[in-house]
Enzyme design. Structure first.
Site, PDB file in Angstrom:
ATOM      1  CD  GLN A  32      -1.378  -0.205   3.647  1.00 22.15           C
ATOM      2  OE1 GLN A  32      -2.565  -0.008   3.414  1.00 22.15           O
ATOM      3  NE2 GLN A  32      -0.927  -0.457   4.853  1.00 22.15           N
ATOM      4  CG  HIS A  72      -3.567   1.390  -0.080  1.00 24.31           C
ATOM      5  ND1 HIS A  72      -3.388   2.673   0.350  1.00 24.31           N
ATOM      6  CD2 HIS A  72      -4.485   0.850   0.746  1.00 24.31           C
ATOM      7  CE1 HIS A  72      -4.168   2.912   1.392  1.00 24.31           C
ATOM      8  NE2 HIS A  72      -4.843   1.812   1.653  1.00 24.31           N
ATOM      9  CG  ASP A  90     -11.614  -2.740   4.987  1.00 26.41           C
ATOM     10  OD1 ASP A  90     -11.873  -3.250   6.093  1.00 26.41           O
ATOM     11  OD2 ASP A  90     -10.726  -1.888   4.823  1.00 26.41           O
ATOM     12  CD  GLN A 141      -8.004  -5.378   4.651  1.00 24.91           C
ATOM     13  OE1 GLN A 141      -7.184  -5.447   5.559  1.00 24.91           O
ATOM     14  NE2 GLN A 141      -8.590  -4.256   4.336  1.00 24.91           N
ATOM     15  CB  CYS A 160      -0.577   1.363   7.975  1.00 22.53           C
ATOM     16  SG  CYS A 160      -1.939   2.470   8.399  1.00 22.53           S
TER      17      CYS A 160
END
Length: 417
Positions: free
Chosen positions: A171, A193, A304, A326, A358
């Site tokens: 990403q 991403h 997601d 996801q 992240c």
């Protein structure tokens, strides 16, 4: 018992916690920060440095194995747990979870998770606790059995030792162009991403987004090595629905136009729209998937938002309301449930994308690699952080080391046999 003590150590996540609703509502950026008042409960500012909490299990031979607790970047959004509070999580872990850990058979992984992570006062433990403690228990079982974490997962779920590598997805964060170049030069399997999380980045009628997709495809051909042909994967954070409307036909038409603009590439579109609830998301995503399939489009939908827990994943998979799920590991909770989620997807012929956030750490990323390879997910996220190099190094190298170890293990068994 194998666990003699438990340690807690505060730490940092690899990125920031962001107030998605404030950003979606148009909060302007000033350098790296967002300006304005937060709107999601728990946030004192729109962007907050991510925090984590490590839990260390001291085993009888004085080995200490660790797992990391944290929440995802967009905490409190789309039905997710509230913003991570280190003090609160530490207190609950010390009072409730630690006594359970000291009285459990850590060599039996799934049984240990079920015992330690059972509800407290008729409520499920915070998912961050489930995630971190289940990582530590997986490492404990691996140490006690002198095996890899992947082998523990294979044994517990009656899976064969894997031989195939899992494609890695990177990403870009906001440094789109530079990070796309890095991904192409490193021949990443799936990219980029794009972080299309605002009206400015999506553009009127999606024109800015469309231009970016075309640029990525063109850049891949310009600087990629001969024969390099990645899957293009864009997370649009619901902006197709925000800008174009929530009619499934219109959303599918737009996605088809994007796919037609980059002929020859497989296209993943993550979170095309947010329909406000899990049930509405399932019903409308199923319609979008059906339209794309009937047109034999090269575009695939990735869910997601509104698909967080193991039960959510089961509902989407059984309803064929997505092409890929996801599996956002901190939102699922126990990493044992992440393994179950991959297997549920496979049972229903739905793609399993071992994702995450992240905001995670190196330790949670390593554990995710082992579960992803053991269950043979269809793709996995390079994490933690928003930088390409670090995340790809952590996830990619661990996968290669793991496959080398498993290859040696198979050879040893064949020799014995």
């Amino acid at each position: 018992m194998q666990i003699t003590d438990v340690l807690l150590a505060p730490g940092n996540g690899a990125f920031f916690y962001d107030d998605q609703e404030a950003i979606r509502s148009g909060a302007p950026q000033d350098g790296f920060i967002y300006v304005g008042a937060p709107t999601t409960p728990g946030f004192k500012s729109i962007r907050i440095p991510a925090s984590s909490l490590s839990v260390g299990l001291v085993l009888t031979d004085d080995t200490i194995v660790w797992g990391d607790m944290m929440n995802v970047q967009y905490s409190g959004a789309g039905g997710r747990d509230r913003l991570f509070d280190t003090a609160q999580i530490s207190d609950l872990t010390s009072r409730v979870v630690v006594p359970r850990l000291l009285d459990v058979n850590a060599s039996q992984y799934l049984e240990a998770c079920a015992t330690v992570l059972q509800p407290h006062e008729n409520k499920r433990l915070p998912l961050a606790i489930e995630y971190g403690v289940s990582q530590a228990l997986l490492r404990a079982a691996a140490h006690l059995h002198r095996a890899t974490m992947a082998e523990i997962v294979c044994t517990e779920f009656n899976l064969p030792l894997p031989t195939r590598r899992v494609p890695i997805y990177c990403q870009s964060g906001d440094a789109r162009e530079i990070n796309v170049d890095k991904m192409i030069l490193k021949a990443v399997d799936i990219l980029p991403h794009g972080l299309i999380n605002s009206r400015q980045k999506f553009g009127v009628d999606g024109q800015t987004f469309m231009a970016f997709v075309k640029w990525v495809a063109t850049r891949t051909r310009e600087i990629g090595r001969p024969g390099y042909h990645p899957v293009l994967h864009f997370d649009v954070y619901g902006w197709i629905g925000q800008e174009i409307g929530l009619d499934p036909q219109s959303i599918a038409d737009f996605i088809c136009r994007v796919a037609d603009a980059v002929p020859g590439f497989m296209l993943n579109i993550e979170s095309p729209a947010d329909f406000g609830s899990t049930q509405a998301q399932i019903e409308n995503y199923a319609k979008i998937v059906s339209i794309l399939d009937n047109r034999e489009s090269r575009a695939r939908i990735v869910v997601d938002e509104r698909c967080n827990t193991l039960e959510d994943i089961r509902l989407f998979a059984e309803a064929k309301a997505t092409h890929l799920v996801q599996i956002k590991t901190p939102d699922v909770g126990s990493i044992a449930d992440t393994a179950r989620a991959v297997l549920i997807c496979k049972e229903n012929n739905v793609g399993a994308y071992m994702g995450g956030s992240c905001t995670e750490t190196d330790l949670s990323a390593y554990a995710s690699v082992h579960v992803s390879v053991a269950t043979q997910a269809d793709m996995m996220l390079a994490k933690p952080g928003m930088g390409v190099d670090e995340a790809l190094s952590i996830v990619g190298n661990e996968q290669n080391r793991l496959l080398a170890m498993l290859s040696r293990r198979r050879a040893q068994k064949e020799n014995v046999g």
